[in-house]
Write a protein that holds these residues in place. Sequence first.
Motif, PDB file in Angstrom:
ATOM      1  N   THR A  44     -26.309  21.086  99.462  1.00 17.35           N
ATOM      2  CA  THR A  44     -27.119  21.996 100.277  1.00 17.35           C
ATOM      3  C   THR A  44     -28.598  21.675 100.136  1.00 17.35           C
ATOM      4  O   THR A  44     -29.341  21.656 101.125  1.00 17.35           O
ATOM      5  N   ASN A  64     -27.693  34.700  91.944  1.00 20.35           N
ATOM      6  CA  ASN A  64     -27.211  34.906  93.309  1.00 20.35           C
ATOM      7  C   ASN A  64     -26.530  33.673  93.897  1.00 20.35           C
ATOM      8  O   ASN A  64     -25.967  33.735  94.982  1.00 20.35           O
ATOM      9  N   LYS A  65     -26.644  32.525  93.181  1.00 20.61           N
ATOM     10  CA  LYS A  65     -26.129  31.255  93.678  1.00 20.61           C
ATOM     11  C   LYS A  65     -26.766  30.903  95.019  1.00 20.61           C
ATOM     12  O   LYS A  65     -26.118  30.620  96.020  1.00 20.61           O
ATOM     13  N   THR A  66     -28.102  30.935  94.991  1.00 19.59           N
ATOM     14  CA  THR A  66     -28.885  30.678  96.186  1.00 19.59           C
ATOM     15  C   THR A  66     -30.150  29.904  95.822  1.00 19.59           C
ATOM     16  O   THR A  66     -30.511  29.785  94.649  1.00 19.59           O
ATOM     17  N   GLU A  74     -33.221  33.623 101.099  1.00 16.76           N
ATOM     18  CA  GLU A  74     -32.412  32.807 100.196  1.00 16.76           C
ATOM     19  C   GLU A  74     -31.296  32.094 100.956  1.00 16.76           C
ATOM     20  O   GLU A  74     -30.577  32.690 101.753  1.00 16.76           O
ATOM     21  N   PHE A  75     -31.187  30.781 100.673  1.00 18.45           N
ATOM     22  CA  PHE A  75     -30.108  29.953 101.208  1.00 18.45           C
ATOM     23  C   PHE A  75     -28.962  29.914 100.204  1.00 18.45           C
ATOM     24  O   PHE A  75     -29.184  29.673  99.019  1.00 18.45           O
ATOM     25  N   SER A  76     -27.746  30.095 100.661  1.00 14.61           N
ATOM     26  CA  SER A  76     -26.573  30.027  99.786  1.00 14.61           C
ATOM     27  C   SER A  76     -26.354  28.617  99.270  1.00 14.61           C
ATOM     28  O   SER A  76     -26.535  27.640 100.002  1.00 14.61           O
ATOM     29  N   ALA A 174     -30.745  37.607 102.318  1.00 12.24           N
ATOM     30  CA  ALA A 174     -29.887  36.424 102.356  1.00 12.24           C
ATOM     31  C   ALA A 174     -29.784  35.930 103.790  1.00 12.24           C
ATOM     32  O   ALA A 174     -29.517  36.707 104.710  1.00 12.24           O
ATOM     33  N   SER A 177     -24.678  32.242 105.474  1.00  9.33           N
ATOM     34  CA  SER A 177     -24.192  31.195 104.568  1.00  9.33           C
ATOM     35  C   SER A 177     -23.438  30.087 105.288  1.00  9.33           C
ATOM     36  O   SER A 177     -22.861  29.215 104.645  1.00  9.33           O
ATOM     37  N   GLY A 183     -26.213  37.159 107.059  1.00  5.87           N
ATOM     38  CA  GLY A 183     -26.541  37.198 105.641  1.00  5.87           C
ATOM     39  C   GLY A 183     -26.050  38.486 105.009  1.00  5.87           C
ATOM     40  O   GLY A 183     -26.164  39.562 105.609  1.00  5.87           O
TER      41      GLY A 183
END
Length: 277
Positions: A44, A64-66, A74-76, A174, A177, A183
């Motif tokens: 990513t 958040n794993k982003t 925030e990008f996943s 978010a 994803s 988001g």
Amino acid sequence: MILHKFKLNLFLITILLFASCQNESLQDDLDSVEQTLTKDARATMDFLIDQGYSSNDLIPNFQNKTFIYAGDMEFSFDLIKNLKKNRIIEESSVEKNQWYFVGNGVYYENSRNITYYIERNFPRSLEYEFSWAAYHWSRISPNINIRRTYTRSQADILVGTWYSTSDGAWARAALPSGNGNVGSWLNINTAKDHEGASSESTMALLIHELGHNLGYLHSDQTEGGLIPGTRGPAYHAANNCGSVMKSSVYVCNWRISSTPGWSSDDRIAIDWAYDLY
């Protein structure tokens, strides 16, 4: 002699326990510092860098794993993996039911009826402004309908908070994803003086963050390309009221009323992605 051996053994046990605790503490510190990106997260990041983003501006958020970008979105980590799973064929019927902008894919069918859930930690005093923010997005296009649900498991967007005096962001959302949905969360920073802000400025901020949930980026930043028909980053950097999606949100024509404050570029961007009529 027995007492001496007992004291010696007790001393050795204490040393071993102390060393063990020290090692565990050190390992905890290493685990917190040396967290590494997964293969999907690295893919990513590479994808976003190819789109024009700087690796220095993509801040990993392992909780958040982003990737945090530009403070408030925030990008996943799983963005590129999801996009590959949902790859579309150009000019197909599926393509007409889905739009992509910097990889943020949202299906029309998943934006017609979006539900949000207000978490218990969200300030009750701001629920009014949030309801107006959802109202304006719902009124701008027949393909966007955002309403509240009181069942958390049924929500598309969870609306909550975080608290950080060192974080400059007033709110964060978010981005989609890549799996066709909007988001999944929107949070405000309760360390900021939201209570002291005007209702109009809070509503404009929440309209902005919901825009990120729908897949829109900042209108005054060059990364990711340009929505066809809009006037571009240089124009929006110089015009505070050129779009509600400018990185610094201004009240401009927004009021707590049914009269919308969308700019002409806002309408062009929404029409391109969701259709206005």
